[in-house]
Motif scaffolding. Sequence first.
Motif, PDB file in Angstrom:
ATOM      1  N   SER A 124       0.823  -1.208   0.000  1.00  0.00           N
ATOM      2  CA  SER A 124       0.000   0.000   0.000  1.00  0.00           C
ATOM      3  C   SER A 124       0.862   1.264   0.000  1.00  0.00           C
ATOM      4  CB  SER A 124      -0.903   0.009   1.233  1.00  0.00           C
ATOM      5  OG  SER A 124      -1.508   1.268   1.429  1.00  0.00           O
ATOM      6  N   HIS A 125       0.345   2.299  -0.652  1.00  0.00           N
ATOM      7  CA  HIS A 125       1.044   3.589  -0.603  1.00  0.00           C
ATOM      8  C   HIS A 125       1.122   4.107   0.831  1.00  0.00           C
ATOM      9  CE1 HIS A 125      -2.005   6.885   0.064  1.00  0.00           C
ATOM     10  NE2 HIS A 125      -2.832   5.889  -0.169  1.00  0.00           N
ATOM     11  N   HIS A 126       0.237   3.640   1.715  1.00  0.00           N
ATOM     12  CA  HIS A 126       0.331   4.030   3.127  1.00  0.00           C
ATOM     13  C   HIS A 126       1.681   3.609   3.706  1.00  0.00           C
ATOM     14  CE1 HIS A 126      -4.232   4.545   4.207  1.00  0.00           C
ATOM     15  NE2 HIS A 126      -3.890   5.183   3.108  1.00  0.00           N
ATOM     16  N   SER A 127       2.078   2.364   3.455  1.00  0.00           N
ATOM     17  CA  SER A 127       3.367   1.895   3.981  1.00  0.00           C
ATOM     18  C   SER A 127       4.531   2.586   3.302  1.00  0.00           C
ATOM     19  CB  SER A 127       3.488   0.379   3.792  1.00  0.00           C
ATOM     20  OG  SER A 127       2.630  -0.312   4.665  1.00  0.00           O
ATOM     21  N   LEU A 128       4.427   2.784   1.997  1.00  0.00           N
ATOM     22  CA  LEU A 128       5.528   3.424   1.274  1.00  0.00           C
ATOM     23  C   LEU A 128       5.741   4.855   1.746  1.00  0.00           C
ATOM     24  CD1 LEU A 128       4.805   2.070  -2.319  1.00  0.00           C
ATOM     25  CD2 LEU A 128       6.540   1.269  -0.694  1.00  0.00           C
ATOM     26  N   THR A 129       4.660   5.544   2.088  1.00  0.00           N
ATOM     27  CA  THR A 129       4.784   6.917   2.584  1.00  0.00           C
ATOM     28  C   THR A 129       5.224   6.944   4.049  1.00  0.00           C
ATOM     29  OG1 THR A 129       3.107   7.723   1.037  1.00  0.00           O
ATOM     30  CG2 THR A 129       3.574   9.098   2.947  1.00  0.00           C
ATOM     31  N   ALA A 130       4.553   6.151   4.886  1.00  0.00           N
ATOM     32  CA  ALA A 130       4.852   6.183   6.320  1.00  0.00           C
ATOM     33  C   ALA A 130       6.285   5.752   6.607  1.00  0.00           C
ATOM     34  CB  ALA A 130       3.873   5.299   7.084  1.00  0.00           C
ATOM     35  N   TYR A 131       6.720   4.663   5.986  1.00  0.00           N
ATOM     36  CA  TYR A 131       8.070   4.164   6.244  1.00  0.00           C
ATOM     37  C   TYR A 131       9.121   4.837   5.350  1.00  0.00           C
ATOM     38  CZ  TYR A 131       5.455   0.432   8.605  1.00  0.00           C
ATOM     39  OH  TYR A 131       4.601  -0.269   9.413  1.00  0.00           O
ATOM     40  N   GLY A 132       8.697   5.216   4.144  1.00  0.00           N
ATOM     41  CA  GLY A 132       9.656   5.787   3.210  1.00  0.00           C
ATOM     42  C   GLY A 132       9.882   7.275   3.366  1.00  0.00           C
ATOM     43  N   ARG A 133       8.900   7.985   3.958  1.00  0.00           N
ATOM     44  CA  ARG A 133       9.017   9.442   4.063  1.00  0.00           C
ATOM     45  C   ARG A 133       8.949   9.937   5.512  1.00  0.00           C
ATOM     46  NH1 ARG A 133       7.180  12.043  -0.564  1.00  0.00           N
ATOM     47  NH2 ARG A 133       8.014  13.955   0.387  1.00  0.00           N
ATOM     48  N   ALA A 167       8.626  -3.126  -2.305  1.00  0.00           N
ATOM     49  CA  ALA A 167       9.296  -2.935  -1.012  1.00  0.00           C
ATOM     50  C   ALA A 167      10.741  -2.498  -1.191  1.00  0.00           C
ATOM     51  CB  ALA A 167       9.230  -4.220  -0.197  1.00  0.00           C
ATOM     52  N   ALA A 168      11.343  -2.806  -2.339  1.00  0.00           N
ATOM     53  CA  ALA A 168      12.740  -2.436  -2.570  1.00  0.00           C
ATOM     54  C   ALA A 168      12.951  -0.935  -2.465  1.00  0.00           C
ATOM     55  CB  ALA A 168      13.195  -2.942  -3.944  1.00  0.00           C
ATOM     56  N   ALA A 169      11.884  -0.156  -2.718  1.00  0.00           N
ATOM     57  CA  ALA A 169      11.999   1.299  -2.620  1.00  0.00           C
ATOM     58  C   ALA A 169      12.329   1.749  -1.202  1.00  0.00           C
ATOM     59  CB  ALA A 169      10.700   1.949  -3.085  1.00  0.00           C
ATOM     60  N   LEU A 170      12.062   0.891  -0.218  1.00  0.00           N
ATOM     61  CA  LEU A 170      12.327   1.245   1.180  1.00  0.00           C
ATOM     62  C   LEU A 170      13.738   0.846   1.613  1.00  0.00           C
ATOM     63  CD1 LEU A 170       8.916   0.057   2.712  1.00  0.00           C
ATOM     64  CD2 LEU A 170       9.591   2.403   2.153  1.00  0.00           C
TER      65      LEU A 170
END
Length: 355
Positions: A264-273, A298-301
């Motif tokens: 989810s974009h929620h995880s990508l934003t919360a953990y990534g930003r 997930a690799a983006a994180l």
Amino acid sequence: MIRWRKGTVERVRREWPGAMELDVALQEGGCRALAYPPLVGRPEPGDEVLLNTTALAMGLGTGGYAMVVAIPGRLPEDPIGPGHLVKARYTPLQATVLGADEQGSPHHETLREADTLTGMPVVVADLHSAVPAILAGLLAARPGTRTAYVMPDGGALPAWFSMSAAALRDAGWLCGTVTTGQAFGGDLETVTLHTGLLAARHVLGADVAIVAQGPGNLGTGTRWGFSGVSAGEAVNAVSVLGGRPVASLRVSEGDQRERHVGVSHHSLTAYGRVALARAQVVVPLLPGAFGARLRAQAAALGERHELVEVGVEGLEEALAASPVRLSTMGRGMDKDAAAFLTAAAAGRHAASLLA
């Protein structure tokens, strides 16, 4: 802003610690209502009740109840006992509770100088539905682990709203719940997420804590407008306090909204930003094209966090042992197994950190 109604209680449908589900007759028909006896007293059949029907009128899923605001003909007795923390502050139902971290608490001395989680693993998740799945993976790998649920105020404010939290406590899967910020109704109350985590460790004696908002998360379909950003903030809090943050991804293979499919974009934003501190992000080794898509997302994180791949063998059996029904956004294991396997993998990894 509020839809007000008067109704008459017809019957009590069911109850669990801190909450009662009712059938209430209204002038325009019947409805399902929810009362919190610690706030409004105990409604009985025949009582006239004052209701807030806003969520019911909006057709909300998790929050689709009329809420009992008062029983005008039979007000509860004034509360007796200590407590100076006011939660749901400056709302009509603001409540005074005893904070574990306040001066009048028997735990004040413990928490006054507490400053470290002493390496305790803390699993952070977006949705409340992840909590039983995380526990299933954790306890299958390490039975008897004392685990506390730390509930911030991004979703429901009363912990009593969660039937699963109460059932997990009764089943011995949780050693207690800590409500933080404006949330209330836990076994312990604290002012902040930081003291909530410290209370889980030093008062409840938890080996592991889980941080996830209560039921009823809020999202707007925008990049930043969702209550799950608090997952990133929780990673920071855990790190500052010397804990070991374990990030559980929000994953779905059954959501109809593209922004939530895979990771989810929620995880990508919360953990990534939002998360500035380094966490261990658990990436489940799911099979097939969906698993490959998930790992690519997930690799983006990986630049900010440590990606930890965890196998899912045996986790379906662990999830089947859950004492509560597994459901996320109305979908169970048959419709969205990836969501629960991902959370259970995070629990499995947290268990490995205790070895």
